[in-house]
Design a protein around this motif. Structure first.
Motif, PDB file in Angstrom:
ATOM      1  N   ASP A   1       0.839  -1.190   0.000  1.00 39.16           N
ATOM      2  CA  ASP A   1       0.000   0.000   0.000  1.00 39.16           C
ATOM      3  C   ASP A   1       0.880   1.248   0.000  1.00 39.16           C
ATOM      4  N   PRO A   2       0.377   2.354  -0.536  1.00 39.93           N
ATOM      5  CA  PRO A   2       1.151   3.605  -0.466  1.00 39.93           C
ATOM      6  C   PRO A   2       1.370   4.016   0.987  1.00 39.93           C
ATOM      7  N   LEU A   3       2.396   4.800   1.216  1.00 36.63           N
ATOM      8  CA  LEU A   3       2.653   5.317   2.554  1.00 36.63           C
ATOM      9  C   LEU A   3       1.565   6.314   2.948  1.00 36.63           C
ATOM     10  N   ASP A   4       1.342   6.435   4.245  1.00 38.47           N
ATOM     11  CA  ASP A   4       0.361   7.409   4.742  1.00 38.47           C
ATOM     12  C   ASP A   4       0.829   8.829   4.443  1.00 38.47           C
ATOM     13  N   ASP A   5      -0.138   9.733   4.340  1.00 37.82           N
ATOM     14  CA  ASP A   5       0.184  11.138   4.105  1.00 37.82           C
ATOM     15  C   ASP A   5       0.983  11.707   5.271  1.00 37.82           C
ATOM     16  N   VAL A   6       1.916  12.595   4.946  1.00 38.29           N
ATOM     17  CA  VAL A   6       2.672  13.353   5.944  1.00 38.29           C
ATOM     18  C   VAL A   6       2.306  14.817   5.766  1.00 38.29           C
ATOM     19  N   PHE A   7       2.023  15.503   6.874  1.00 40.71           N
ATOM     20  CA  PHE A   7       1.603  16.897   6.814  1.00 40.71           C
ATOM     21  C   PHE A   7       2.748  17.823   7.201  1.00 40.71           C
ATOM     22  N   LEU A   8       2.708  19.023   6.654  1.00 42.35           N
ATOM     23  CA  LEU A   8       3.802  19.966   6.847  1.00 42.35           C
ATOM     24  C   LEU A   8       4.034  20.262   8.326  1.00 42.35           C
ATOM     25  N   ASP A   9       2.968  20.398   9.093  1.00 42.80           N
ATOM     26  CA  ASP A   9       3.112  20.665  10.524  1.00 42.80           C
ATOM     27  C   ASP A   9       3.897  19.571  11.236  1.00 42.80           C
ATOM     28  N   ASP A  10       3.856  18.353  10.683  1.00 45.79           N
ATOM     29  CA  ASP A  10       4.541  17.226  11.321  1.00 45.79           C
ATOM     30  C   ASP A  10       6.061  17.344  11.250  1.00 45.79           C
ATOM     31  N   VAL A  11       6.572  18.155  10.325  1.00 43.29           N
ATOM     32  CA  VAL A  11       8.030  18.209  10.126  1.00 43.29           C
ATOM     33  C   VAL A  11       8.641  19.573  10.442  1.00 43.29           C
ATOM     34  N   LEU A  12       7.822  20.580  10.683  1.00 43.86           N
ATOM     35  CA  LEU A  12       8.358  21.923  10.872  1.00 43.86           C
ATOM     36  C   LEU A  12       8.984  22.140  12.250  1.00 43.86           C
ATOM     37  N   ASP A  13       8.770  21.244  13.174  1.00 51.70           N
ATOM     38  CA  ASP A  13       9.380  21.364  14.497  1.00 51.70           C
ATOM     39  C   ASP A  13      10.641  20.522  14.610  1.00 51.70           C
ATOM     40  N   SER A  14      11.266  20.230  13.499  1.00 50.02           N
ATOM     41  CA  SER A  14      12.450  19.375  13.484  1.00 50.02           C
ATOM     42  C   SER A  14      13.678  20.139  13.968  1.00 50.02           C
ATOM     43  N   ASP A  15      14.784  19.425  14.082  1.00 42.01           N
ATOM     44  CA  ASP A  15      16.073  20.010  14.439  1.00 42.01           C
ATOM     45  C   ASP A  15      16.415  21.110  13.425  1.00 42.01           C
ATOM     46  N   PRO A  16      16.735  22.339  13.874  1.00 45.00           N
ATOM     47  CA  PRO A  16      17.012  23.429  12.925  1.00 45.00           C
ATOM     48  C   PRO A  16      18.232  23.193  12.044  1.00 45.00           C
ATOM     49  N   GLU A  17      19.089  22.265  12.416  1.00 46.90           N
ATOM     50  CA  GLU A  17      20.241  21.953  11.579  1.00 46.90           C
ATOM     51  C   GLU A  17      19.865  21.094  10.374  1.00 46.90           C
ATOM     52  N   ARG A  18      18.652  20.563  10.379  1.00 52.94           N
ATOM     53  CA  ARG A  18      18.216  19.675   9.293  1.00 52.94           C
ATOM     54  C   ARG A  18      17.436  20.472   8.255  1.00 52.94           C
ATOM     55  N   PRO A  19      17.928  20.557   7.034  1.00 51.93           N
ATOM     56  CA  PRO A  19      17.241  21.365   6.010  1.00 51.93           C
ATOM     57  C   PRO A  19      15.977  20.695   5.492  1.00 51.93           C
ATOM     58  N   ILE A  20      15.146  21.501   4.862  1.00 52.20           N
ATOM     59  CA  ILE A  20      13.981  21.021   4.118  1.00 52.20           C
ATOM     60  C   ILE A  20      14.271  21.224   2.637  1.00 52.20           C
ATOM     61  N   ILE A  21      13.904  20.252   1.827  1.00 48.51           N
ATOM     62  CA  ILE A  21      14.019  20.372   0.372  1.00 48.51           C
ATOM     63  C   ILE A  21      12.626  20.607  -0.210  1.00 48.51           C
ATOM     64  N   VAL A  22      12.480  21.658  -0.998  1.00 55.78           N
ATOM     65  CA  VAL A  22      11.211  21.974  -1.643  1.00 55.78           C
ATOM     66  C   VAL A  22      11.418  21.900  -3.154  1.00 55.78           C
ATOM     67  N   LEU A  23      10.586  21.111  -3.833  1.00 51.24           N
ATOM     68  CA  LEU A  23      10.711  20.934  -5.277  1.00 51.24           C
ATOM     69  C   LEU A  23       9.506  21.536  -5.983  1.00 51.24           C
ATOM     70  N   ASP A  24       9.781  22.408  -6.935  1.00 52.18           N
ATOM     71  CA  ASP A  24       8.726  23.076  -7.702  1.00 52.18           C
ATOM     72  C   ASP A  24       8.605  22.425  -9.076  1.00 52.18           C
ATOM     73  N   GLN A  25       7.617  21.566  -9.221  1.00 49.26           N
ATOM     74  CA  GLN A  25       7.286  20.914 -10.485  1.00 49.26           C
ATOM     75  C   GLN A  25       8.448  20.109 -11.065  1.00 49.26           C
ATOM     76  N   VAL A  26       9.180  19.436 -10.217  1.00 49.68           N
ATOM     77  CA  VAL A  26      10.165  18.449 -10.669  1.00 49.68           C
ATOM     78  C   VAL A  26       9.397  17.146 -10.850  1.00 49.68           C
ATOM     79  N   THR A  27       9.219  16.721 -12.086  1.00 55.29           N
ATOM     80  CA  THR A  27       8.286  15.635 -12.388  1.00 55.29           C
ATOM     81  C   THR A  27       8.943  14.303 -12.705  1.00 55.29           C
ATOM     82  N   ASP A  28      10.235  14.281 -12.976  1.00 54.73           N
ATOM     83  CA  ASP A  28      10.914  13.038 -13.337  1.00 54.73           C
ATOM     84  C   ASP A  28      11.106  12.186 -12.082  1.00 54.73           C
TER      85      ASP A  28
END
Length: 276
Positions: free
Chosen positions: A110-137
């Motif tokens: 089965d597909p993985l469960d959805d992850v919500f943005l609020d679930d990851v925004l309280d992470s360690d500040p040393e850990r970056p977030i990667i945001v992809l804008d319409q990268v489709t490959d």
């Protein structure tokens, strides 16, 4: 725990080793494809992708097709009631995308469960977030996931549309990272960037025309790295939602890098920062 299936439909019971099954794999519903297997299921292949999915307690598994050699090379044992159908490599090839390197393992889950943005925004500040804008490959997204996991990013964020679905091709390129890196899919990427900023992250968009290099633009605190599709780059609205634009200092003889290579370099630069 033993590795086995049941006795119905040609599957092996525990403790019995007969001839490898042949022929059925290619005739099953939802045969060759990109990684979708019908009714919401996802089909994964390749040693690292399948092994990581089997070890993921948050993944619901349906069935494994495998060669005996590939099963023997898995880390740990399968549960006693796990459904396994033994097959030869030529039969497994009919279950996956053409010429896909299945390495003797095909897993339907089965597909993985959805992850919500609020679930990851309280992470360690040393850990970056990667945001992809319409990268489709899916190969690029999977490779970026692999780099993100390697450099301890806290999540990858994509738009729900204009991004590849969870699939065997993506999981193979991610080499196990799909199972450990939170993947947040949002409806509105610009709004997600606003929420990321509200959580204290500095948003840096990678753009070849930027004046500052990434090293100059990187802050000491939380950072979100924003990358656009190859060729078109970030959309104007997404650029407007970045706090800074930065470029990688590549030689003038090369116009640009593959987006997955650029992401890996940017993630390394973020990981190499010195925090107070």
């Amino acid at each position: 725990m033993s590795r086995h299936g049941d006795e119905s439909e040609g599957r092996e019971p525990a403790g019995r080793r007969g001839k490898a099954l042949r022929g059925r794999a290619g005739r099953m519903q939802g045969g060759r494809g990109s990684g979708r297997a019908g009714k919401g299921a996802v089909r994964l292949w390749g040693h690292h992708a399948v092994e990581a999915a089997l070890m993921n307690p948050n993944r619901s598994h349906r069935k494994l097709w495998a060669t005996r050699e590939a099963i023997a090379n898995l880390c740990g044992d399968l549960p006693a009631d796990f459904t396994v159908e033994y097959a030869q490599a030529v039969d497994l090839a009919r279950l996956v995308a053409r010429d896909a390197p299945h390495q003797g393992l095909v897993l339907e889950c089965d597909p993985l469960d959805d992850v919500f943005l609020d679930d990851v925004l309280d992470s360690d500040p040393e850990r970056p977030i990667i945001v992809l804008d319409q990268v489709t490959d899916p190969h690029n997204v999977g490779a970026i996931m692999r780099s993100a996991a390697a450099f301890n990013a806290c999540a990858i964020v994509t738009q729900d549309r204009h991004a590849p679905p969870e699939s065997g091709t993506l999981a193979k390129s991610a080499s196990g990272a799909l199972e450990i890196l939170p993947w947040v899919r949002v409806v509105n990427l610009a709004r997600a960037l606003e929420e990321i900023a509200e959580a204290g992250y500095w948003r840096i968009g990678l753009a070849g025309e930027a004046q500052s290099t990434l090293a100059e633009a990187l802050p000491a605190g939380p950072v979100a790295l924003v990358l656009g599709a190859e060729g078109d780059g970030m959309r104007h609205n997404i650029t407007q939602h970045c706090d800074a634009l930065a470029r990688l200092p590549i030689h003038e003889q090369m116009e640009s890098l593959n987006v997955s290579n650029a992401a890996a370099i940017a993630l390394y630069a973020a990981a190499a920062r010195v925090f107070d």
